[in-house]
Design a protein around this motif. Structure first.
Motif, PDB file in Angstrom:
ATOM      1  N   UNK A 399       0.830  -1.207   0.000  1.00 47.47           N
ATOM      2  CA  UNK A 399       0.000   0.000   0.000  1.00 47.47           C
ATOM      3  C   UNK A 399       0.864   1.257   0.000  1.00 47.47           C
ATOM      4  N   UNK A 400       1.969   1.222   0.736  1.00 42.85           N
ATOM      5  CA  UNK A 400       2.895   2.366   0.726  1.00 42.85           C
ATOM      6  C   UNK A 400       3.415   2.618  -0.689  1.00 42.85           C
ATOM      7  N   UNK A 401       3.684   1.545  -1.414  1.00 44.17           N
ATOM      8  CA  UNK A 401       4.162   1.688  -2.793  1.00 44.17           C
ATOM      9  C   UNK A 401       3.082   2.323  -3.675  1.00 44.17           C
ATOM     10  N   UNK A 402       1.843   1.819  -3.579  1.00 42.44           N
ATOM     11  CA  UNK A 402       0.757   2.384  -4.386  1.00 42.44           C
ATOM     12  C   UNK A 402       0.502   3.850  -4.023  1.00 42.44           C
ATOM     13  N   UNK A 403       0.501   4.160  -2.729  1.00 38.96           N
ATOM     14  CA  UNK A 403       0.174   5.517  -2.283  1.00 38.96           C
ATOM     15  C   UNK A 403       1.253   6.523  -2.663  1.00 38.96           C
ATOM     16  N   UNK A 404       2.521   6.186  -2.394  1.00 42.06           N
ATOM     17  CA  UNK A 404       3.597   7.118  -2.746  1.00 42.06           C
ATOM     18  C   UNK A 404       3.757   7.214  -4.260  1.00 42.06           C
ATOM     19  N   UNK A 405       3.507   6.101  -4.964  1.00 44.50           N
ATOM     20  CA  UNK A 405       3.566   6.130  -6.421  1.00 44.50           C
ATOM     21  C   UNK A 405       2.505   7.045  -7.005  1.00 44.50           C
ATOM     22  N   UNK A 406       1.288   6.912  -6.502  1.00 43.94           N
ATOM     23  CA  UNK A 406       0.185   7.753  -6.975  1.00 43.94           C
ATOM     24  C   UNK A 406       0.496   9.226  -6.719  1.00 43.94           C
ATOM     25  N   UNK A 407       0.950   9.552  -5.487  1.00 46.83           N
ATOM     26  CA  UNK A 407       1.227  10.941  -5.129  1.00 46.83           C
ATOM     27  C   UNK A 407       2.389  11.507  -5.950  1.00 46.83           C
TER      28      UNK A 407
END
Length: 417
Positions: A399-407
């Motif tokens: 989830x950290x990967x998806x969230x930081x990637x999106x941002x």
């Protein structure tokens, strides 16, 4: 030389999400991958089933990343676990929730996740370059704006913004060989020492060799040095040829790895964490009275796997051929001691290359948490495991990967607004 709006380096979950979102914002995006295919590490997450995220509240997500977790507040707000679940479900991938709030695709197959992400990249119009290993980045500045030249072995390209999402240094066979740390360092960033997170542990005791492959379900683990508790939790454990592994061990290993820098760590395993010592003693007394003529070695089959019985008998100095009605109070106390606190000595851990997660990396102090943009080099963004962040297993790191990637993708795409 091709010139892009956004270049994303690293085709793992963070990079893929950054590329998809930046392209959805109508930017010309290129995703650069050093392998001949995307998402190699994604395919091995969750034992190949892909633990996408967790149903936990945002506050728990932040807590899982320890003192460093507050850095992720904006990222989780911009793209939460609910957003991740909706992202996949709205595109036709049904999900299910298992123990501990862990979210998996109903297919139980990481390929289905990766195939969906590939389709999203294609639909968004992202260009993909395979077999391109980044050697270095040149900063091209003028009075109006900064841009970047990305250099590869036999080619180069330009981009207005660069998202570095090259992962950590664990499982190098998947492409995570630490290239991003070198590039970030060359651009002036501080790299905090790399440590393994979610990693199996080595033990001093050799009896584990005889029972390698044996697993225990729902045991309690308490790691200590002297009287000081280092970490504790419950879950499944697997004995290996070098020590112990399994979900419970991996979840607590980060604290243990840090403690091992000062020497050995003691582990006490509670084989019956669901019941207190006094109640367990009372239960044993009833069983001894009911099955008084049963041999100890046969009775223990009801308490543990067969292969663990010889170890248990030796640790407790118990006679396997005594019947239960012959067991003394001293022997019963010995049984209780081992059932509630079977000892192991932790001497080390497997190397970073064998860890599921890399801890350490680009210092958070040099990244703007509101945008994931570098505070050192404007136009450079970071996402995923390359940042000095890590959490236990359970979907938190993905989830950290998806969230930081999106941002990062969102910020890079909007940088000229």
């Amino acid at each position: 030389m091709k010139n892009y709006d956004v270049a994303v380096v690293g085709g793992g979950p963070a990079g893929i999400m950054a590329a998809i979102h930046a392209a959805e914002l109508k930017k010309d995006v290129v995703l650069i991958e050093r392998n001949d295919s995307l998402g190699r590490k994604l395919l091995i997450t969750g034992s190949g089933r892909c633990n996408l995220t967790n149903t936990a509240e945002t506050s728990e997500f932040i807590e899982k990343f320890g003192r460093k977790g507050s850095f992720l507040r904006s990222a989780f707000k911009s793209f939460s676990n609910k957003d991740t679940m909706e992202f996949f479900k709205s595109r036709g991938l049904n999900l299910k929730v298992e123990d501990g709030g862990r979210v998996f695709p109903v297919t139980d197959d990481a390929d289905s996740v990766l195939n969906l992400l590939r389709s999203c990249l294609k639909e968004a119009g992202v260009s993909i370059l395979y077999d391109h290993r980044l050697s270095h980045v040149d900063v091209l500045g003028n009075e109006d704006e900064t841009s970047f030249k990305l250099n590869f072995d036999n080619s180069s390209l330009k981009a207005k913004c660069v998202v570095i999402s090259t992962g950590g240094a664990s499982y190098p066979a998947t492409g995570s060989t630490g290239d991003g740390f070198r590039v970030a360092s060359e651009l002036g960033h501080r790299i905090l020492p790399l440590k393994p997170g979610s990693v199996p542990l080595k033990t001093l005791e050799k009896w584990i060799w005889d029972i390698q492959g044996t697993s225990l379900e729902d045991v309690g683990l308490t790691f200590k040095r002297g009287k000081k508790k280092i970490a504790s939790g419950e879950g499944d454990v697997i004995f290996t040829h070098f020590g112990i592994s399994g979900p419970a061990v991996l979840d607590l290993s980060l604290e243990v790895v840090s403690a091992l820098e000062k020497g050995e760590v003691q582990l006490l395993m509670d084989l019956k964490p669901e019941i207190g010592r006094e109640d367990l003693e009372e239960e044993l007394l009833k069983e001894f009275e009911k099955h008084g003529k049963t041999y100890m070695k046969n009775f223990l089959k009801f308490l543990m796997p067969n292969r663990l019985i010889p170890v248990f008998l030796e640790l407790g100095d118990l006679d396997p051929n005594k019947t239960l009605n012959q067991i003394s109070k001293h022997e019963r106390n010995s049984m209780l001691n081992i059932l509630k606190s079977m000892p192991l000595t932790i001497t080390g851990h497997l190397p970073l290359e064998k860890a599921m997660v890399t801890c350490g990396g680009v210092s958070k102090k040099e990244i703007n948490p509101q945008t994931m943009e570098s505070n050192i080099c404007q136009g450079i963004y970071f996402a995923g495991e390359i940042i000095d962040l890590c959490a236990p297993t359970g979907g938190y790191n993905l989830q950290e990967a998806f969230s930081t990637g999106y941002l990062a993708g969102d910020s890079a795409a909007r940088s000229d607004e």
